[in-house]
Write a protein that holds these residues in place. Structure first.
Motif, PDB file in Angstrom:
ATOM      1  N   TYR A   1     -12.027  -8.710  24.607  1.00  0.00           N
ATOM      2  CA  TYR A   1     -11.721  -9.996  25.241  1.00  0.00           C
ATOM      3  C   TYR A   1     -12.556 -10.186  26.505  1.00  0.00           C
ATOM      4  CZ  TYR A   1      -9.159 -13.341  28.141  1.00  0.00           C
ATOM      5  OH  TYR A   1      -8.835 -14.391  28.973  1.00  0.00           O
ATOM      6  N   ALA A   2     -12.611  -9.171  27.362  1.00  0.00           N
ATOM      7  CA  ALA A   2     -13.377  -9.272  28.607  1.00  0.00           C
ATOM      8  C   ALA A   2     -14.858  -9.497  28.323  1.00  0.00           C
ATOM      9  CB  ALA A   2     -13.176  -8.009  29.452  1.00  0.00           C
ATOM     10  N   SER A   3     -15.375  -8.840  27.301  1.00  0.00           N
ATOM     11  CA  SER A   3     -16.779  -8.993  26.944  1.00  0.00           C
ATOM     12  C   SER A   3     -17.070 -10.415  26.480  1.00  0.00           C
ATOM     13  CB  SER A   3     -17.159  -7.992  25.859  1.00  0.00           C
ATOM     14  OG  SER A   3     -18.475  -8.198  25.408  1.00  0.00           O
ATOM     15  N   ARG A   4     -16.198 -10.970  25.640  1.00  0.00           N
ATOM     16  CA  ARG A   4     -16.414 -12.324  25.148  1.00  0.00           C
ATOM     17  C   ARG A   4     -16.234 -13.356  26.268  1.00  0.00           C
ATOM     18  NH1 ARG A   4     -19.569 -12.957  22.935  1.00  0.00           N
ATOM     19  NH2 ARG A   4     -18.949 -14.986  22.096  1.00  0.00           N
ATOM     20  N   LEU A   5     -15.261 -13.113  27.157  1.00  0.00           N
ATOM     21  CA  LEU A   5     -15.065 -14.017  28.284  1.00  0.00           C
ATOM     22  C   LEU A   5     -16.281 -13.990  29.205  1.00  0.00           C
ATOM     23  CD1 LEU A   5     -13.181 -15.929  29.844  1.00  0.00           C
ATOM     24  CD2 LEU A   5     -12.235 -13.912  30.994  1.00  0.00           C
ATOM     25  N   GLU A   6     -16.834 -12.810  29.448  1.00  0.00           N
ATOM     26  CA  GLU A   6     -18.025 -12.704  30.287  1.00  0.00           C
ATOM     27  C   GLU A   6     -19.189 -13.478  29.680  1.00  0.00           C
ATOM     28  OE1 GLU A   6     -21.267  -9.377  31.801  1.00  0.00           O
ATOM     29  OE2 GLU A   6     -19.186  -8.756  31.501  1.00  0.00           O
ATOM     30  N   SER A   7     -19.359 -13.377  28.370  1.00  0.00           N
ATOM     31  CA  SER A   7     -20.437 -14.094  27.704  1.00  0.00           C
ATOM     32  C   SER A   7     -20.295 -15.605  27.897  1.00  0.00           C
ATOM     33  CB  SER A   7     -20.442 -13.751  26.211  1.00  0.00           C
ATOM     34  OG  SER A   7     -21.439 -14.469  25.528  1.00  0.00           O
ATOM     35  N   GLU A   8     -19.073 -16.106  27.765  1.00  0.00           N
ATOM     36  CA  GLU A   8     -18.843 -17.538  27.951  1.00  0.00           C
ATOM     37  C   GLU A   8     -19.073 -17.968  29.395  1.00  0.00           C
ATOM     38  OE1 GLU A   8     -17.401 -20.231  25.641  1.00  0.00           O
ATOM     39  OE2 GLU A   8     -18.783 -18.897  24.590  1.00  0.00           O
ATOM     40  N   MET A   9     -18.611 -17.143  30.334  1.00  0.00           N
ATOM     41  CA  MET A   9     -18.701 -17.514  31.751  1.00  0.00           C
ATOM     42  C   MET A   9     -20.111 -17.349  32.307  1.00  0.00           C
ATOM     43  SD  MET A   9     -15.915 -18.876  32.666  1.00  0.00           S
ATOM     44  CE  MET A   9     -16.074 -19.623  31.031  1.00  0.00           C
ATOM     45  N   ARG A  10     -20.917 -16.504  31.708  1.00  0.00           N
ATOM     46  CA  ARG A  10     -22.321 -16.429  32.128  1.00  0.00           C
ATOM     47  C   ARG A  10     -23.030 -17.749  31.838  1.00  0.00           C
ATOM     48  NH1 ARG A  10     -24.438 -11.973  34.133  1.00  0.00           N
ATOM     49  NH2 ARG A  10     -23.444  -9.954  33.743  1.00  0.00           N
ATOM     50  N   ALA A  11     -22.654 -18.362  30.730  1.00  0.00           N
ATOM     51  CA  ALA A  11     -23.261 -19.641  30.364  1.00  0.00           C
ATOM     52  C   ALA A  11     -22.624 -20.812  31.115  1.00  0.00           C
ATOM     53  CB  ALA A  11     -23.132 -19.856  28.857  1.00  0.00           C
ATOM     54  N   HIS A  12     -21.391 -20.632  31.619  1.00  0.00           N
ATOM     55  CA  HIS A  12     -20.666 -21.723  32.284  1.00  0.00           C
ATOM     56  C   HIS A  12     -19.972 -21.199  33.548  1.00  0.00           C
ATOM     57  CE1 HIS A  12     -21.142 -24.248  28.644  1.00  0.00           C
ATOM     58  NE2 HIS A  12     -20.937 -23.122  27.985  1.00  0.00           N
ATOM     59  N   PRO A  13     -20.724 -20.703  34.533  1.00  0.00           N
ATOM     60  CA  PRO A  13     -20.083 -20.072  35.701  1.00  0.00           C
ATOM     61  C   PRO A  13     -19.279 -21.035  36.564  1.00  0.00           C
ATOM     62  CG  PRO A  13     -22.430 -20.352  36.077  1.00  0.00           C
ATOM     63  CD  PRO A  13     -22.191 -20.696  34.634  1.00  0.00           C
ATOM     64  N   TYR A  14     -19.580 -22.330  36.518  1.00  0.00           N
ATOM     65  CA  TYR A  14     -18.854 -23.277  37.366  1.00  0.00           C
ATOM     66  C   TYR A  14     -17.502 -23.647  36.771  1.00  0.00           C
ATOM     67  CZ  TYR A  14     -23.537 -23.655  39.270  1.00  0.00           C
ATOM     68  OH  TYR A  14     -24.762 -23.359  39.805  1.00  0.00           O
ATOM     69  N   ASP A  15     -17.229 -23.181  35.550  1.00  0.00           N
ATOM     70  CA  ASP A  15     -15.952 -23.462  34.908  1.00  0.00           C
ATOM     71  C   ASP A  15     -14.956 -22.319  35.062  1.00  0.00           C
ATOM     72  OD1 ASP A  15     -16.708 -25.960  34.037  1.00  0.00           O
ATOM     73  OD2 ASP A  15     -17.522 -25.234  32.147  1.00  0.00           O
ATOM     74  N   TRP A  16     -15.280 -21.332  35.870  1.00  0.00           N
ATOM     75  CA  TRP A  16     -14.358 -20.207  36.116  1.00  0.00           C
ATOM     76  C   TRP A  16     -13.456 -20.602  37.289  1.00  0.00           C
ATOM     77  CZ3 TRP A  16     -12.591 -15.797  34.172  1.00  0.00           C
ATOM     78  CH2 TRP A  16     -12.074 -14.809  35.015  1.00  0.00           C
ATOM     79  N   PHE A  17     -12.142 -20.748  37.031  1.00  0.00           N
ATOM     80  CA  PHE A  17     -11.227 -21.289  38.025  1.00  0.00           C
ATOM     81  C   PHE A  17     -10.245 -20.255  38.566  1.00  0.00           C
ATOM     82  CE2 PHE A  17     -11.886 -25.509  35.605  1.00  0.00           C
ATOM     83  CZ  PHE A  17     -13.078 -25.721  36.275  1.00  0.00           C
ATOM     84  N   ASN A  18     -10.664 -19.011  38.642  1.00  0.00           N
ATOM     85  CA  ASN A  18      -9.902 -17.998  39.363  1.00  0.00           C
ATOM     86  C   ASN A  18     -10.467 -17.938  40.783  1.00  0.00           C
ATOM     87  OD1 ASN A  18      -7.849 -16.889  37.704  1.00  0.00           O
ATOM     88  ND2 ASN A  18      -9.400 -15.909  36.441  1.00  0.00           N
ATOM     89  N   PHE A  19      -9.803 -18.609  41.720  1.00  0.00           N
ATOM     90  CA  PHE A  19     -10.318 -18.706  43.084  1.00  0.00           C
ATOM     91  C   PHE A  19      -9.743 -17.601  43.966  1.00  0.00           C
ATOM     92  CE2 PHE A  19     -11.034 -22.940  41.374  1.00  0.00           C
ATOM     93  CZ  PHE A  19     -12.305 -23.232  41.836  1.00  0.00           C
ATOM     94  N   PHE A  20      -9.956 -16.375  43.556  1.00  0.00           N
ATOM     95  CA  PHE A  20      -9.568 -15.213  44.356  1.00  0.00           C
ATOM     96  C   PHE A  20     -10.480 -14.081  43.955  1.00  0.00           C
ATOM     97  CE2 PHE A  20      -7.101 -15.244  40.492  1.00  0.00           C
ATOM     98  CZ  PHE A  20      -7.135 -13.934  40.058  1.00  0.00           C
ATOM     99  N   ASP A  21     -10.426 -12.975  44.682  1.00  0.00           N
ATOM    100  CA  ASP A  21     -11.297 -11.844  44.380  1.00  0.00           C
ATOM    101  C   ASP A  21     -10.793 -11.160  43.114  1.00  0.00           C
ATOM    102  OD1 ASP A  21     -12.849  -9.563  44.257  1.00  0.00           O
ATOM    103  OD2 ASP A  21     -12.845  -9.253  46.413  1.00  0.00           O
ATOM    104  N   PHE A  22     -11.409 -11.509  41.998  1.00  0.00           N
ATOM    105  CA  PHE A  22     -10.916 -11.051  40.706  1.00  0.00           C
ATOM    106  C   PHE A  22     -10.948  -9.537  40.562  1.00  0.00           C
ATOM    107  CE2 PHE A  22     -11.192 -10.335  36.086  1.00  0.00           C
ATOM    108  CZ  PHE A  22     -10.102 -11.088  35.675  1.00  0.00           C
ATOM    109  N   TRP A  23     -11.921  -8.884  41.194  1.00  0.00           N
ATOM    110  CA  TRP A  23     -12.080  -7.437  41.045  1.00  0.00           C
ATOM    111  C   TRP A  23     -11.156  -6.652  41.970  1.00  0.00           C
ATOM    112  CZ3 TRP A  23     -15.929 -11.018  40.737  1.00  0.00           C
ATOM    113  CH2 TRP A  23     -16.644 -11.038  39.549  1.00  0.00           C
ATOM    114  N   GLU A  24     -10.493  -7.353  42.909  1.00  0.00           N
ATOM    115  CA  GLU A  24      -9.628  -6.675  43.854  1.00  0.00           C
ATOM    116  C   GLU A  24      -8.169  -7.093  43.681  1.00  0.00           C
ATOM    117  OE1 GLU A  24     -10.425  -4.272  45.820  1.00  0.00           O
ATOM    118  OE2 GLU A  24     -12.547  -4.357  45.321  1.00  0.00           O
ATOM    119  N   GLN A  25      -7.783  -7.472  42.452  1.00  0.00           N
ATOM    120  CA  GLN A  25      -6.394  -7.837  42.208  1.00  0.00           C
ATOM    121  C   GLN A  25      -5.497  -6.632  42.486  1.00  0.00           C
ATOM    122  OE1 GLN A  25      -5.767 -10.593  38.660  1.00  0.00           O
ATOM    123  NE2 GLN A  25      -7.554  -9.438  38.039  1.00  0.00           N
ATOM    124  N   ARG A  26      -4.453  -6.851  43.305  1.00  0.00           N
ATOM    125  CA  ARG A  26      -3.561  -5.759  43.655  1.00  0.00           C
ATOM    126  C   ARG A  26      -2.280  -5.854  42.831  1.00  0.00           C
ATOM    127  NH1 ARG A  26      -4.533  -7.835  48.570  1.00  0.00           N
ATOM    128  NH2 ARG A  26      -2.349  -8.249  48.998  1.00  0.00           N
TER     129      ARG A  26
END
Length: 306
Positions: free
Chosen positions: A281-306
């Motif tokens: 899932y993460a791999s496929r989501l990354e592929s989609e978001m690389r092509a559409h980075p302005y459509d990613w609507f997680n407005f927080f530090d995704f890699w530092e989720q606590r």
């Protein structure tokens, strides 16, 4: 050191019902161009007064290979504002299904009436237009599982802003309990499609996650949706929604794909199966978001989720 921020699920929404009514009225009376002109100073003010938004937006843009610049960050924020407004318009019946391009929907054509599935969504694009069009596209009931009051608050705002209720059923869930599992099992036996976010870790569920490579770093993804598909013995699918940016034709593109038709197997291998499917899932989501980075609507530090 990067400053710590509150968990995304504890952040208050900054949405005004009066503001939504005003923007929708501008769109209805004058069209999209004047609506965007009115929206621009609102976005500029929000961008200027939210340093946390700027910091996390720059981090995302850099990870996605885009310039970490104010113009790029404002473009992403504008995409989000337009998508949110289109969500209200869709729920109010003012966006047509023809404005939506759907790919991969053949996955659902052979679903029997007594078997549902689990669909992992992501915070991208405008999903509400698909929900508004789903009544004429399938007879299967659609059940949206939501982790926090954010989604409930959004639905309340829809109602207060004058939008009619969508033909959907919402469940606010904290964790998968035996009682909830039985209720969901009954729903999927009647053909329900269970929709659940796959790209945000809910507070209190940090242990129910899988570490996945995502844009060159390790990020935690919630495994609750995959676990439900395994528990209920139904297919696991995913959905992304992105803009087409076409001057004519569909405004949004929704893409479905299958992550696993069957996740059942020996209990001793459960963890390995969950990890494998969430990394897919993460791999496929990354592929989609690389092509559409302005459509990613997680407005927080995704890699530092606590």
């Amino acid at each position: 050191m990067t400053p710590k921020t509150d968990h995304w699920s504890r952040r208050a929404e900054c949405t005004s019902v009066a503001g939504i009514r005003f923007l929708l009225a501008v769109h209805r009376l004058f069209g999209r161009a004047p609506f965007l002109a009115v929206l621009a100073p609102v976005l500029l003010f929000y961008w200027a007064t939210r340093p946390d938004l700027r910091r996390t937006s720059f981090a995302w843009l850099a990870a996605a290979g885009r310039p970490a610049a104010h113009r790029e960050g404002l473009k992403r924020l504008a995409h989000f504002a337009e998508a949110m407004t289109d969500g209200f318009l869709a729920a109010a019946g003012r966006l047509k299904p023809s404005e939506l391009l759907v790919e991969g929907n053949e996955l659902f054509r052979n679903d029997p009436p007594d078997r549902g599935c689990v669909i992992l969504t992501s915070h991208t694009g405008c999903r509400e237009i698909l929900q508004a069009a789903s009544g004429s596209a399938t007879a299967h009931p659609i059940v949206v599982l939501q982790y926090t009051s954010h989604a409930r608050r959004f639905n309340e705002l829809l109602s207060q802003a004058g939008a009619p209720k969508a033909n959907l059923r919402f469940f606010e869930v904290g964790e998968v309990t035996p009682a909830l599992a039985l209720e969901l099992d009954d729903l999927v036996s009647r053909g329900a499609y269970l929709v659940i976010a796959g790209d945000r870790v809910p507070t209190g569920s940090e242990k129910a996650t899988v570490e996945c490579p995502f844009f060159g770093r390790t990020a935690r993804f919630p495994s609750g949706g995959a676990f439900l598909a395994m528990l209920l013995k139904v297919p696991l699918r995913m959905m992304t929604a992105t803009r087409t940016d076409a001057p004519e034709g569909p405004r949004y593109r929704v893409r479905f794909e299958t992550l696993a038709d069957d996740l059942s197997g020996p209990r001793s291998e459960r963890k390995a199966r969950l990890e494998a499917v969430m990394r897919r899932y993460a791999s496929r989501l990354e592929s989609e978001m690389r092509a559409h980075p302005y459509d990613w609507f997680n407005f927080f530090d995704f890699w530092e989720q606590r």
